[in-house]
Write a protein that holds these residues in place. Sequence first.
Motif, PDB file in Angstrom:
ATOM      1  N   TYR A  37       0.911  -1.162  -0.184  1.00  0.00           N
ATOM      2  CA  TYR A  37       0.065  -0.046  -0.017  1.00  0.00           C
ATOM      3  C   TYR A  37       0.880   1.383  -0.032  1.00  0.00           C
ATOM      4  O   TYR A  37       0.626   2.223  -0.683  1.00  0.00           O
ATOM      5  CB  TYR A  37      -0.980  -0.085   1.200  1.00  0.00           C
ATOM      6  N   ALA A  38       1.843   1.291   0.748  1.00  0.00           N
ATOM      7  CA  ALA A  38       2.731   2.512   0.767  1.00  0.00           C
ATOM      8  C   ALA A  38       3.451   2.694  -0.608  1.00  0.00           C
ATOM      9  O   ALA A  38       3.369   3.811  -1.060  1.00  0.00           O
ATOM     10  CB  ALA A  38       3.846   2.290   2.122  1.00  0.00           C
ATOM     11  N   LEU A  39       4.025   1.624  -0.981  1.00  0.00           N
ATOM     12  CA  LEU A  39       4.490   1.722  -2.404  1.00  0.00           C
ATOM     13  C   LEU A  39       3.621   2.199  -3.470  1.00  0.00           C
ATOM     14  O   LEU A  39       3.985   3.124  -4.299  1.00  0.00           O
ATOM     15  CB  LEU A  39       5.134   0.359  -2.831  1.00  0.00           C
ATOM     16  N   VAL A  84       7.776   5.581   3.260  1.00  0.00           N
ATOM     17  CA  VAL A  84       8.210   4.598   4.769  1.00  0.00           C
ATOM     18  C   VAL A  84       9.863   4.473   4.405  1.00  0.00           C
ATOM     19  O   VAL A  84      10.226   4.600   3.729  1.00  0.00           O
ATOM     20  CB  VAL A  84       7.598   3.187   4.799  1.00  0.00           C
ATOM     21  N   ILE A  85      10.367   3.883   5.686  1.00  0.00           N
ATOM     22  CA  ILE A  85      11.617   3.626   5.783  1.00  0.00           C
ATOM     23  C   ILE A  85      12.055   2.430   4.651  1.00  0.00           C
ATOM     24  O   ILE A  85      11.260   1.550   4.338  1.00  0.00           O
ATOM     25  CB  ILE A  85      12.128   3.239   7.079  1.00  0.00           C
ATOM     26  N   ASP A  86      13.105   2.518   4.005  1.00  0.00           N
ATOM     27  CA  ASP A  86      13.705   1.701   3.124  1.00  0.00           C
ATOM     28  C   ASP A  86      13.874   0.404   3.800  1.00  0.00           C
ATOM     29  O   ASP A  86      14.438   0.446   5.244  1.00  0.00           O
ATOM     30  CB  ASP A  86      14.855   2.062   2.464  1.00  0.00           C
ATOM     31  N   ASP A 133      11.655  10.332  12.386  1.00  0.00           N
ATOM     32  CA  ASP A 133      11.208  10.012  10.824  1.00  0.00           C
ATOM     33  C   ASP A 133      10.310  10.906  10.584  1.00  0.00           C
ATOM     34  O   ASP A 133       9.125  10.230   9.973  1.00  0.00           O
ATOM     35  CB  ASP A 133      10.990   8.583  10.536  1.00  0.00           C
ATOM     36  N   ALA A 134      10.406  12.172  11.013  1.00  0.00           N
ATOM     37  CA  ALA A 134       9.205  13.241  10.411  1.00  0.00           C
ATOM     38  C   ALA A 134       9.879  14.244   9.573  1.00  0.00           C
ATOM     39  O   ALA A 134      10.544  13.843   8.715  1.00  0.00           O
ATOM     40  CB  ALA A 134       8.390  13.850  11.766  1.00  0.00           C
TER      41      ALA A 134
END
Length: 202
Positions: free
Chosen positions: A23-25, A31-33, A124-125
């Motif tokens: 979903y993120a992709l 999102v973090i790698d 991570d913002a």
Amino acid sequence: MELIKYVRDLNTMEELFPAIHRYALENRVPVIDSDALNVVKQYIQIKGAKNILEIGTAIGYSALHFASAADGVHVTTIEKDEASHNLAKDNINAAGFSNKITAILADAKEVDLKDGRFDFLFIDASKGNNQLFFDKYKEYLTDDALIIVDNIFVRGLITDDNVENRNKRKLRDKVRNFNQAMKDSEYSTSFLNVGDGLLVIY
């Protein structure tokens, strides 16, 4: 095969939450790698972290991974975007992790965690606020806490001296200044060339 891809592939493990990652992709949710994620999870395990604070929940992907890194881990995660926060809560509940993750809807620049004491901080913002988040949330950490900051390369922007866009140039300079400030600080630091760059601070 180039060396960087070789190492990235070695650092990338089987995806525990494939539907959320997909979903993120598909929806371009940052999102973090995957290679950096597994390095962070190893640090959680080595540290024996139990009480993790995350700045920037997005859809809950990294919080779920952190909570799954070891037994007894609890993650408190902060997100200011209501739609992302709601989706993160849905993902956390669907994965059965509601007892291991506390998701807070708030602007991380304004949150008061009161008596919270954390032994691991993941930032991570908004990258231009790395220094602000570091200064604010180090007060909530144990003396031996570990801090990791993601995206310190800002997708290659960090080394680009020919940025024409004013906002991008301002962002680059803020992240550069933060990275240098941490290097010059009293803290022990490591800058890792995995994912989009990780800064590890002890």
